[in-house]
Design a protein around this motif. Structure first.
Motif, PDB file in Angstrom:
ATOM      1  N   LEU A  33      39.051  18.502   4.009  1.00  0.00           N
ATOM      2  CA  LEU A  33      38.762  17.111   3.640  1.00  0.00           C
ATOM      3  C   LEU A  33      39.626  16.136   4.441  1.00  0.00           C
ATOM      4  N   LEU A  34      40.897  16.467   4.569  1.00  0.00           N
ATOM      5  CA  LEU A  34      41.844  15.570   5.223  1.00  0.00           C
ATOM      6  C   LEU A  34      41.851  15.699   6.744  1.00  0.00           C
ATOM      7  N   ASP A  35      41.077  16.639   7.280  1.00  0.00           N
ATOM      8  CA  ASP A  35      40.986  16.840   8.730  1.00  0.00           C
ATOM      9  C   ASP A  35      39.628  16.346   9.211  1.00  0.00           C
ATOM     10  N   SER A  36      39.588  15.109   9.662  1.00  0.00           N
ATOM     11  CA  SER A  36      38.308  14.511  10.073  1.00  0.00           C
ATOM     12  C   SER A  36      37.662  15.242  11.245  1.00  0.00           C
ATOM     13  N   GLY A  37      38.427  16.048  11.962  1.00  0.00           N
ATOM     14  CA  GLY A  37      37.876  16.767  13.099  1.00  0.00           C
ATOM     15  C   GLY A  37      37.454  18.198  12.785  1.00  0.00           C
ATOM     16  N   ALA A  38      37.605  18.625  11.524  1.00  0.00           N
ATOM     17  CA  ALA A  38      37.246  19.998  11.163  1.00  0.00           C
ATOM     18  C   ALA A  38      35.735  20.187  11.294  1.00  0.00           C
ATOM     19  N   PRO A  39      35.300  21.194  12.051  1.00  0.00           N
ATOM     20  CA  PRO A  39      33.861  21.376  12.267  1.00  0.00           C
ATOM     21  C   PRO A  39      33.094  21.691  10.988  1.00  0.00           C
ATOM     22  N   GLU A  40      33.749  22.345  10.037  1.00  0.00           N
ATOM     23  CA  GLU A  40      33.069  22.716   8.792  1.00  0.00           C
ATOM     24  C   GLU A  40      33.218  21.661   7.691  1.00  0.00           C
ATOM     25  N   ARG A  41      33.733  20.510   8.034  1.00  0.00           N
ATOM     26  CA  ARG A  41      34.054  19.478   7.052  1.00  0.00           C
ATOM     27  C   ARG A  41      32.872  19.122   6.150  1.00  0.00           C
TER      28      ARG A  41
END
Length: 135
Positions: A73-81
């Motif tokens: 949630l807190l990682d805007s760049g996470a591909p699986e977000r």
């Protein structure tokens, strides 16, 4: 003179205000959810942005998210977000429906005149979906 925006807090102050043990904040740091800077003596100093992050972690933990989900949630760049967030939204929707049913069941039990609530047909309607497996 420092503005209130520049103020920092110790791990103890943050823990106390969030009603958390300090080791919880340290754990969140060890798993990468927090990265508070340290002062010249090596002590953690939480900025307003760090406090907002703690609040987001706490709010989402209260809502049932795991620390792994919160990290995404807190990682805007996470591909699986989006997939993780959609799964959490689906889980929230399911839990809210279960809470709605539980509330109706509890309200009925509170107002029901039956001596044995489990024998009340109106009460049993709230259990029908769970009991269907035994039909």
């Amino acid at each position: 003179m420092k503005s209130s925006r520049d103020r920092t807090w110790s791990v103890g102050e943050v823990a106390e205000r969030f009603d958390l043990p300090t080791n919880v904040l340290r754990h969140w740091e060890s798993v990468g959810l927090l990265t508070p800077p340290r002062d010249s003596a090596g002590r953690r100093r939480y900025s307003r942005d760090d406090i907002a992050r703690v609040a987001a972690i706490q709010r989402n933990k209260d809502a049932g998210m795991t620390l792994d989900q919160i990290a995404v949630l807190l990682d805007s760049g996470a591909p699986e977000r989006h997939a993780v967030l959609q799964a959490h939204l689906d889980d929230l929707e399911h839990r809210m429906e279960q809470m709605r049913i539980s509330r109706e069941m509890t309200e009925h039990a509170y107002n029901c005149k039956a001596h044995d609530i489990s024998g009340c047909p109106a009460f049993q309607r709230h259990l029908a979906d769970l009991m269907a497996a035994f039909d």
